[in-house]
Design an enzyme around this catalytic site. Structure first.
Site, PDB file in Angstrom:
ATOM      1  N   HIS A  72       0.845  -1.203   0.000  1.00 28.50           N
ATOM      2  CA  HIS A  72       0.000   0.000   0.000  1.00 28.50           C
ATOM      3  C   HIS A  72       0.877   1.248   0.000  1.00 28.50           C
ATOM      4  CE1 HIS A  72      -4.171  -1.623   1.372  1.00 28.50           C
ATOM      5  NE2 HIS A  72      -3.596  -2.407   0.480  1.00 28.50           N
ATOM      6  N   TYR A 201      -9.264   5.426   7.603  1.00 33.01           N
ATOM      7  CA  TYR A 201      -9.359   5.747   9.036  1.00 33.01           C
ATOM      8  C   TYR A 201     -10.426   6.837   9.169  1.00 33.01           C
ATOM      9  CZ  TYR A 201      -4.979   3.243  10.035  1.00 33.01           C
ATOM     10  OH  TYR A 201      -4.011   2.280  10.175  1.00 33.01           O
ATOM     11  N   PRO A 293      -3.948   0.416  18.797  1.00 33.56           N
ATOM     12  CA  PRO A 293      -3.671  -0.055  17.427  1.00 33.56           C
ATOM     13  C   PRO A 293      -3.839   0.994  16.323  1.00 33.56           C
ATOM     14  CG  PRO A 293      -5.707  -1.005  18.268  1.00 33.56           C
ATOM     15  CD  PRO A 293      -5.097  -0.264  19.402  1.00 33.56           C
ATOM     16  N   LYS A 297       1.290   0.013  15.031  1.00 34.43           N
ATOM     17  CA  LYS A 297       2.699  -0.027  15.430  1.00 34.43           C
ATOM     18  C   LYS A 297       3.109  -1.243  16.270  1.00 34.43           C
ATOM     19  CE  LYS A 297       4.371   3.539  13.486  1.00 34.43           C
ATOM     20  NZ  LYS A 297       3.895   2.943  12.226  1.00 34.43           N
ATOM     21  N   TYR A 385       3.789   6.834  10.164  1.00 32.87           N
ATOM     22  CA  TYR A 385       2.989   5.660   9.791  1.00 32.87           C
ATOM     23  C   TYR A 385       3.846   4.593   9.113  1.00 32.87           C
ATOM     24  CZ  TYR A 385      -1.110   2.950   8.446  1.00 32.87           C
ATOM     25  OH  TYR A 385      -2.040   1.943   8.313  1.00 32.87           O
TER      26      TYR A 385
HETATM   27  P1  RFL Z   1       1.628 -11.852  21.585  1.00 32.73           P
HETATM   28  O1  RFL Z   1       1.158 -11.904  20.172  1.00 32.73           O
HETATM   29  O2  RFL Z   1       0.673 -11.489  22.630  1.00 32.73           O
HETATM   30  O3  RFL Z   1       2.274 -13.271  21.891  1.00 32.73           O
HETATM   31  C1  RFL Z   1       2.669 -13.640  23.192  1.00 32.73           C
HETATM   32  C2  RFL Z   1       2.625 -15.159  23.307  1.00 32.73           C
HETATM   33  O4  RFL Z   1       3.059 -15.554  24.619  1.00 32.73           O
HETATM   34  C3  RFL Z   1       2.173 -16.552  25.104  1.00 32.73           C
HETATM   35  N1  RFL Z   1       2.205 -16.535  26.596  1.00 32.73           N
HETATM   36  C4  RFL Z   1       2.873 -17.432  27.332  1.00 32.73           C
HETATM   37  N2  RFL Z   1       3.632 -18.473  26.988  1.00 32.73           N
HETATM   38  C5  RFL Z   1       4.183 -19.197  27.989  1.00 32.73           C
HETATM   39  N3  RFL Z   1       4.002 -18.919  29.309  1.00 32.73           N
HETATM   40  C6  RFL Z   1       3.230 -17.876  29.684  1.00 32.73           C
HETATM   41  N4  RFL Z   1       3.060 -17.607  30.984  1.00 32.73           N
HETATM   42  C7  RFL Z   1       2.647 -17.076  28.684  1.00 32.73           C
HETATM   43  N5  RFL Z   1       1.862 -15.984  28.703  1.00 32.73           N
HETATM   44  C8  RFL Z   1       1.590 -15.668  27.430  1.00 32.73           C
HETATM   45  C9  RFL Z   1       0.815 -16.178  24.537  1.00 32.73           C
HETATM   46  O5  RFL Z   1      -0.060 -17.287  24.506  1.00 32.73           O
HETATM   47  C10 RFL Z   1       1.220 -15.697  23.140  1.00 32.73           C
HETATM   48  O6  RFL Z   1       1.220 -16.756  22.189  1.00 32.73           O
HETATM   49  O7  RFL Z   1       2.871 -10.851  21.732  1.00 32.73           O
HETATM   50  P2  RFL Z   1       4.056 -10.531  20.688  1.00 32.73           P
HETATM   51  O8  RFL Z   1       4.613 -11.802  20.115  1.00 32.73           O
HETATM   52  O9  RFL Z   1       4.945  -9.587  21.374  1.00 32.73           O
HETATM   53  O10 RFL Z   1       3.351  -9.801  19.466  1.00 32.73           O
HETATM   54  C11 RFL Z   1       2.789  -8.526  19.605  1.00 32.73           C
HETATM   55  C12 RFL Z   1       1.627  -8.353  18.635  1.00 32.73           C
HETATM   56  O11 RFL Z   1       0.745  -9.444  18.782  1.00 32.73           O
HETATM   57  C13 RFL Z   1       0.874  -7.026  18.858  1.00 32.73           C
HETATM   58  O12 RFL Z   1       1.761  -5.974  19.146  1.00 32.73           O
HETATM   59  C14 RFL Z   1       0.037  -6.613  17.634  1.00 32.73           C
HETATM   60  O13 RFL Z   1      -0.973  -7.545  17.381  1.00 32.73           O
HETATM   61  C15 RFL Z   1      -0.578  -5.216  17.841  1.00 32.73           C
HETATM   62  N6  RFL Z   1      -1.474  -4.828  16.744  1.00 32.73           N
HETATM   63  C16 RFL Z   1      -0.960  -4.300  15.570  1.00 32.73           C
HETATM   64  N7  RFL Z   1       0.365  -4.181  15.400  1.00 32.73           N
HETATM   65  C17 RFL Z   1       0.882  -3.721  14.208  1.00 32.73           C
HETATM   66  O14 RFL Z   1       2.124  -3.598  14.092  1.00 32.73           O
HETATM   67  N8  RFL Z   1       0.071  -3.392  13.141  1.00 32.73           N
HETATM   68  C18 RFL Z   1      -1.288  -3.500  13.229  1.00 32.73           C
HETATM   69  O15 RFL Z   1      -1.974  -3.256  12.232  1.00 32.73           O
HETATM   70  C19 RFL Z   1      -1.859  -3.936  14.485  1.00 32.73           C
HETATM   71  N9  RFL Z   1      -3.181  -4.079  14.625  1.00 32.73           N
HETATM   72  C20 RFL Z   1      -2.869  -4.942  16.885  1.00 32.73           C
HETATM   73  C21 RFL Z   1      -3.710  -4.560  15.795  1.00 32.73           C
HETATM   74  C22 RFL Z   1      -3.441  -5.437  18.073  1.00 32.73           C
HETATM   75  C23 RFL Z   1      -4.812  -5.514  18.191  1.00 32.73           C
HETATM   76  N10 RFL Z   1      -5.360  -5.990  19.410  1.00 32.73           N
HETATM   77  C24 RFL Z   1      -6.046  -7.212  19.509  1.00 32.73           C
HETATM   78  C25 RFL Z   1      -5.026  -5.297  20.620  1.00 32.73           C
HETATM   79  C26 RFL Z   1      -5.081  -4.666  15.917  1.00 32.73           C
HETATM   80  C27 RFL Z   1      -5.640  -5.110  17.112  1.00 32.73           C
HETATM   81  C28 RFL Z   1      -7.151  -5.171  17.205  1.00 32.73           C
HETATM   82  C1  PHB Z   2      -5.791  -4.393  10.804  1.00 33.80           C
HETATM   83  O1  PHB Z   2      -5.903  -4.626   9.606  1.00 33.80           O
HETATM   84  O2  PHB Z   2      -6.069  -5.243  11.668  1.00 33.80           O
HETATM   85  C2  PHB Z   2      -5.319  -3.064  11.245  1.00 33.80           C
HETATM   86  C3  PHB Z   2      -4.856  -2.162  10.300  1.00 33.80           C
HETATM   87  C4  PHB Z   2      -4.415  -0.901  10.691  1.00 33.80           C
HETATM   88  C5  PHB Z   2      -4.446  -0.566  12.030  1.00 33.80           C
HETATM   89  C6  PHB Z   2      -4.900  -1.466  12.984  1.00 33.80           C
HETATM   90  C7  PHB Z   2      -5.335  -2.724  12.591  1.00 33.80           C
HETATM   91  O3  PHB Z   2      -4.050   0.684  12.395  1.00 33.80           O
END
Ligand code: RFL
Ligand code: PHB
Length: 394
Positions: A72, A201, A293, A297, A385
């Site tokens: 994109h 957005y 989110p 980032k 971004y």
């Molecule tokens: P995770 O993905 O939470 O993985 C952690 C893992 O550790 C396990 N765990 C354990 N394992 C052993 N012993 C324990 N005691 C444990 N406790 C936990 C868990 O089961 C899990 O498998 O962390 P990690 O790997 O640091 O990854 C981070 C990302 O998941 C997170 O930052 C992103 O998803 C945030 N996020 C976004 N980030 C972006 O860069 N671009 C995006 O577009 C974006 N969109 C989002 C998002 C997060 C969202 N939510 C749900 C808050 C959109 C949403 C809606």
């Molecule tokens: C997504 O596609 O899940 C998404 C995209 C952009 C954001 C957050 C989540 O800023």
């Protein structure tokens, strides 16, 4: 059992670190409390910065992302009923982002780990970390009713916001900074074509909305909802109706609706732990920080933590130098706070804050209007971004 680096958590942080360490000839075991299916069922991030895609390439898992991911070059911001395009490519001298789901990143990393025969313990219960203030840390866990101990040189806490690693750091050594927002994001995934070829957005008096996507046939939409809302209150029908109300007439007219594949509510918070190192235990990714989110980032920050941690371990094992592990926390935190600032700011101008009165909405409109008519304003949005360069401000 013994290894060099015990990685706690098989989310994107843990899996990416495992893969990069493997490439560098450093042994690691990953311990995860959930099953692989559960980890893959979490629908989260969608947008990757170039820094993250470069790292996935370096880890040798970028092939499917380049084939199936969507590059994109811009996105739309909709406010006061009008859409404005942020031309990322033009405003940043050629930078772009990749739309490729976190689920797919995780799957690619899991597949590579399995193909290389690297050890991952899934469904590990009661994971505990010990002795990380000494040169001989240990991890204990239970699996199929049996207790196990993993001895290691280092513990990498990649276990997310609710993990055991940060919780095990001595309270006297840790500082936590937190802001919880008074709303959440209700997300819906559906096998319907995206409403637009780029993300939209939306700032709307009824609340923020986001039109995102995973492919030409799969859409991801979000709505700002009160924290008190329960997922059972939101039928698919109600979601689509509310989304339409927050879009401009053109997008609302084009919106294709369908049954949800996944629907969930996520709370929004800004959170940073300082420091990210406790002796021989390091925090990376969501274990150390959370961003709302809105700026896309979280996963990207996790990837840069992992890069810095991998560099530090390589320096330790190959050059017998502790400079990298000593500098890890400070190096990461600089980048983390920059992303925290952008995510907080972008969240604050795009959401409705009921408690702040009507003036807040007016000020937001004025700020958005200013940003859209100022080259400097547009550049501020775009350069953050796509992700600031790794050496920004160095
Ligand atoms: P995770 O993905 O939470 O993985 C952690 C893992 O550790 C396990 N765990 C354990 N394992 C052993 N012993 C324990 N005691 C444990 N406790 C936990 C868990 O089961 C899990 O498998 O962390 P990690 O790997 O640091 O990854 C981070 C990302 O998941 C997170 O930052 C992103 O998803 C945030 N996020 C976004 N980030 C972006 O860069 N671009 C995006 O577009 C974006 N969109 C989002 C998002 C997060 C969202 N939510 C749900 C808050 C959109 C949403 C809606
Ligand atoms: C997504 O596609 O899940 C998404 C995209 C952009 C954001 C957050 C989540 O800023």
């Amino acid at each position: 059992m013994r290894t060099q680096v015990a990685i706690i958590g098989a989310g994107p942080s843990g899996l990416l670190l495992g893969q990069l360490l493997h490439k560098a000839g450093i042994d690691a075991v990953i311990i995860e409390r959930q099953s692989p299916e559960y980890v893959l069922g979490r629908i989260r991030a969608g947008v990757l910065e170039q820094v993250a895609t470069d790292l996935l390439d370096e880890a040798g898992v970028g092939q499917r992302m380049h084939a199936e991911g969507l590059v994109h070059t811009g996105f739309d911001m909709l406010f006061n009923g009008e859409r404005h395009r942020i031309d990322l490519e033009k405003l940043t001298g050629g930078k772009k982002v990749m739309v490729y789901g976190q689920t797919e990143v995780t799957r690619d990393l899991m597949d590579a780990r399995q193909a290389a025969g690297l050890p991952t313990v899934y469904d590990a219960a009661n994971v505990q970390v010990y002795d990380f203030e000494t040169l001989s840390p240990r991890v204990t866990y239970e699996k199929d009713g049996q207790s196990h101990t993993l001895a290691c040189d280092f513990i990498a806490g990649c276990d997310g916001f609710h993990g055991v690693c940060r919780a095990s750091a001595p309270r006297s050594a840790i500082k936590e900074f937190e802001k919880v927002y008074p709303f959440g994001w209700l997300g819906l995934l559906s096998d319907t074509p995206p409403v637009h070829h780029e993300l939209i957005y939306v700032n709307h008096p009824r609340g923020f909305a986001l039109c995102s996507q995973r492919s030409a046939t799969r859409s991801r939409y979000y709505l700002q909802v009160p924290l008190t809302d329960k997922i059972e209150q939101w039928s698919d029908e109600a979601f689509w109706q509310e989304l339409k109300l927050r879009l401009d007439p053109e997008a609302a007219g084009k919106l294709e609706t369908g049954p949800s594949i996944e629907k969930s509510i996520a709370p929004l918070r800004s959170f940073v732990t300082e420091p990210l190192r406790f002796g021989r235990m390091f925090l990376a990714g969501d274990a150390g920080h959370i961003v709302p989110p809105t700026g896309a980032k979280g996963l990207n920050l996790a990837a840069t933590d992992v890069k810095y941690l991998m560099d530090a371990f390589v320096e330790f094992y190959q050059e017998q130098s502790e400079a990298g592990i000593d500098g890890y926390s400070e190096r990461c935190l600089k980048r983390i706070w920059r992303a925290e600032r952008f995510s907080w700011w972008f969240t604050s101008i795009m959401h409705t804050f009921d408690s702040e009165g009507a003036i807040n909405g007016k000020l937001q409109q004025a700020e958005l209007d200013y940003l859209m008519h100022s080259e400097a304003g547009l550049k501020t949005i775009a350069e953050n971004y796509v992700g600031l360069p790794l050496d920004f401000g160095a």
